[in-house]
Design a protein around this motif. Structure first.
Motif, PDB file in Angstrom:
ATOM      1  N   LYS B  11     -18.417 -17.481 -11.769  1.00  0.00           N
ATOM      2  CA  LYS B  11     -19.347 -17.997 -10.763  1.00  0.00           C
ATOM      3  C   LYS B  11     -20.545 -18.668 -11.425  1.00  0.00           C
ATOM      4  O   LYS B  11     -20.513 -19.850 -11.708  1.00  0.00           O
ATOM      5  CB  LYS B  11     -19.769 -16.864  -9.822  1.00  0.00           C
ATOM      6  N   THR B  12     -21.603 -17.901 -11.654  1.00  0.00           N
ATOM      7  CA  THR B  12     -22.803 -18.512 -12.233  1.00  0.00           C
ATOM      8  C   THR B  12     -22.727 -18.600 -13.749  1.00  0.00           C
ATOM      9  O   THR B  12     -23.600 -19.167 -14.395  1.00  0.00           O
ATOM     10  CB  THR B  12     -24.066 -17.736 -11.842  1.00  0.00           C
ATOM     11  N   TYR B  13     -21.729 -17.983 -14.332  1.00  0.00           N
ATOM     12  CA  TYR B  13     -21.410 -18.156 -15.743  1.00  0.00           C
ATOM     13  C   TYR B  13     -19.936 -17.790 -15.914  1.00  0.00           C
ATOM     14  O   TYR B  13     -19.338 -17.229 -14.988  1.00  0.00           O
ATOM     15  CB  TYR B  13     -22.313 -17.303 -16.648  1.00  0.00           C
ATOM     16  N   PHE B  14     -19.370 -18.126 -17.046  1.00  0.00           N
ATOM     17  CA  PHE B  14     -17.943 -17.884 -17.241  1.00  0.00           C
ATOM     18  C   PHE B  14     -17.732 -16.944 -18.431  1.00  0.00           C
ATOM     19  O   PHE B  14     -18.140 -17.259 -19.552  1.00  0.00           O
ATOM     20  CB  PHE B  14     -17.199 -19.206 -17.500  1.00  0.00           C
ATOM     21  N   GLU B  32     -12.148 -18.628 -19.904  1.00  0.00           N
ATOM     22  CA  GLU B  32     -13.171 -19.497 -20.469  1.00  0.00           C
ATOM     23  C   GLU B  32     -14.400 -18.679 -20.816  1.00  0.00           C
ATOM     24  O   GLU B  32     -14.669 -17.660 -20.178  1.00  0.00           O
ATOM     25  CB  GLU B  32     -13.561 -20.581 -19.464  1.00  0.00           C
ATOM     26  N   TYR B  34     -18.394 -19.483 -21.419  1.00  0.00           N
ATOM     27  CA  TYR B  34     -19.695 -20.129 -21.593  1.00  0.00           C
ATOM     28  C   TYR B  34     -20.658 -19.413 -20.684  1.00  0.00           C
ATOM     29  O   TYR B  34     -20.478 -19.370 -19.488  1.00  0.00           O
ATOM     30  CB  TYR B  34     -19.660 -21.639 -21.394  1.00  0.00           C
ATOM     31  N   GLN B  35     -21.629 -18.809 -21.322  1.00  0.00           N
ATOM     32  CA  GLN B  35     -22.447 -17.818 -20.641  1.00  0.00           C
ATOM     33  C   GLN B  35     -23.794 -17.706 -21.312  1.00  0.00           C
ATOM     34  O   GLN B  35     -23.983 -18.147 -22.445  1.00  0.00           O
ATOM     35  CB  GLN B  35     -21.733 -16.473 -20.699  1.00  0.00           C
ATOM     36  N   GLU B  36     -24.693 -17.078 -20.595  1.00  0.00           N
ATOM     37  CA  GLU B  36     -26.051 -16.888 -21.097  1.00  0.00           C
ATOM     38  C   GLU B  36     -26.092 -15.811 -22.189  1.00  0.00           C
ATOM     39  O   GLU B  36     -26.693 -16.003 -23.229  1.00  0.00           O
ATOM     40  CB  GLU B  36     -26.943 -16.443 -19.922  1.00  0.00           C
ATOM     41  N   GLU B  37     -25.449 -14.683 -21.918  1.00  0.00           N
ATOM     42  CA  GLU B  37     -25.570 -13.515 -22.805  1.00  0.00           C
ATOM     43  C   GLU B  37     -24.326 -13.379 -23.672  1.00  0.00           C
ATOM     44  O   GLU B  37     -23.644 -12.358 -23.643  1.00  0.00           O
ATOM     45  CB  GLU B  37     -25.781 -12.243 -21.967  1.00  0.00           C
TER      46      GLU B  37
END
Lengths: 182, 129
Positions: B11-14, B32, B34-37
């Motif tokens: 959703k807001t990150y993968f 996949e 790609y994420q903040e943390e």
């Protein structure tokens, strides 16, 4: 920021002749990065392989803005600060252009110019070797960032990266990647 | 030792789906990343591998079925592979299966570079994802 975006565009004759596909200015929090990335993946009418390259380059450039913009703002939904900047996706008959602009400290801007100058001298093999070297250094130093985002941008775009600086009350860095459509 | 099972976010990150089995030693990462943390996420995976190597000491098979990951995820994956390389050097049995869609995709090139960096050999498996 608007003044800076206009200045960069007006100073670049090549960019004036392009059509805008996406323009965004504001917070580069991860939910917004993902939202924009989904538009790139799902809404652009380019061939899937080209869309994926644009998507990958966007992710790396957007993360740079989020992490390194000197203008940071708290985003309540993720309880974190995120950088402020702009993203511009443009096209002409031959090329796709991805441009980000954000404020930064002068020393960091100089480091980006130096890094890009090195990246722009390397062929694909050299870029992959540099990426591996930086990653090993990051793991050895236990740092989170491998600082390989711009190398990845060069690998994905297959072109040199253009960087420009503008200053008013703040220093701004503009980074542009260019991809051949075919 | 417990299995590590994480359902990926989309959703807001993968984040990828993770299914590490302590009993079989079969570990899969799919989807996949790609994420903040990134590091908080992958540190859980690294910690699980470290515990497996010390406590379980059985053969381990890693199935990478990632269709996209960003550069910070790639750094974290490399750290996991370095750990597996050390396990192999200490006598552990390690098999890496790397699934890719086509040779033009970026994960294929990443796999080549990671093999070169770690000295591990991957089984490269063409697979629609």
């Amino acid at each position: 920021m608007s003044v800076q975006v206009n200045t960069f565009l007006e100073s670049n004759l090549e960019m004036q002749q392009k059509g805008t596909l996406i323009f965004y200015k504001g917070i580069f929090s991860y939910p917004i990065i993902v939202e924009l990335s989904q538009h790139i993946r799902n809404d652009l009418t380019f061939a899937p392989a080209l869309r994926e390259k644009i998507f990958s380059i966007f992710i790396e450039l957007a993360q740079n803005v989020s992490s390194y913009s000197a203008d940071q703002i708290y985003t309540a939904s993720i309880k974190k600060n995120s950088g402020i900047g702009s993203f511009h996706l443009l096209e002409n008959s031959q090329y796709i252009y991805l441009n980000t602009i954000n404020s930064s400290q002068a020393d960091k801007i100089n480091n980006i110019h130096k890094r890009v100058a090195i990246i722009n001298t390397l062929d694909r093999k050299g870029l992959r070797e540099l990426k591996m070297t930086f990653r090993e250094q990051a793991i050895d130093a236990h740092t989170n960032s491998g600082n390989v985002g711009l190398i990845e941008v060069a690998l994905k775009s297959g072109n040199i990266i253009h960087t420009h600086t503008a200053s008013t009350d703040k220093e701004y860095i503009s980074i542009t990647a260019k991809l051949l459509k075919q | 030792m417990n299995d590590l099972v994480i359902k990926g976010e989309k959703k807001t990150y993968f984040t990828p789906d993770v299914n590490f089995s302590a009993q079989t030693g079969i570990c899969e990462i799919a989807g996949e990343s790609y994420q903040e943390e990134t590091f908080e996420f992958f540190n859980k995976l690294v910690a699980w591998i470290e515990e497996f190597i010390v406590k379980v000491k059985k053969p381990i098979v890693f199935n990478f079925k990632l269709s996209y990951f960003n550069t910070s995820s790639a750094r974290a994956i490399l750290e996991m592979l370095i750990l597996l390389k050390k396990y192999k050097e200490e006598g552990g049995s390690v098999e890496i299966n790397w699934y890719y869609q086509d040779e033009e995709d970026s994960t294929y090139e990443e796999a080549e570079d990671m093999q070169s960096q770690t000295g591990l050999r991957f089984n490269m498996i063409h697979h629609a994802m």
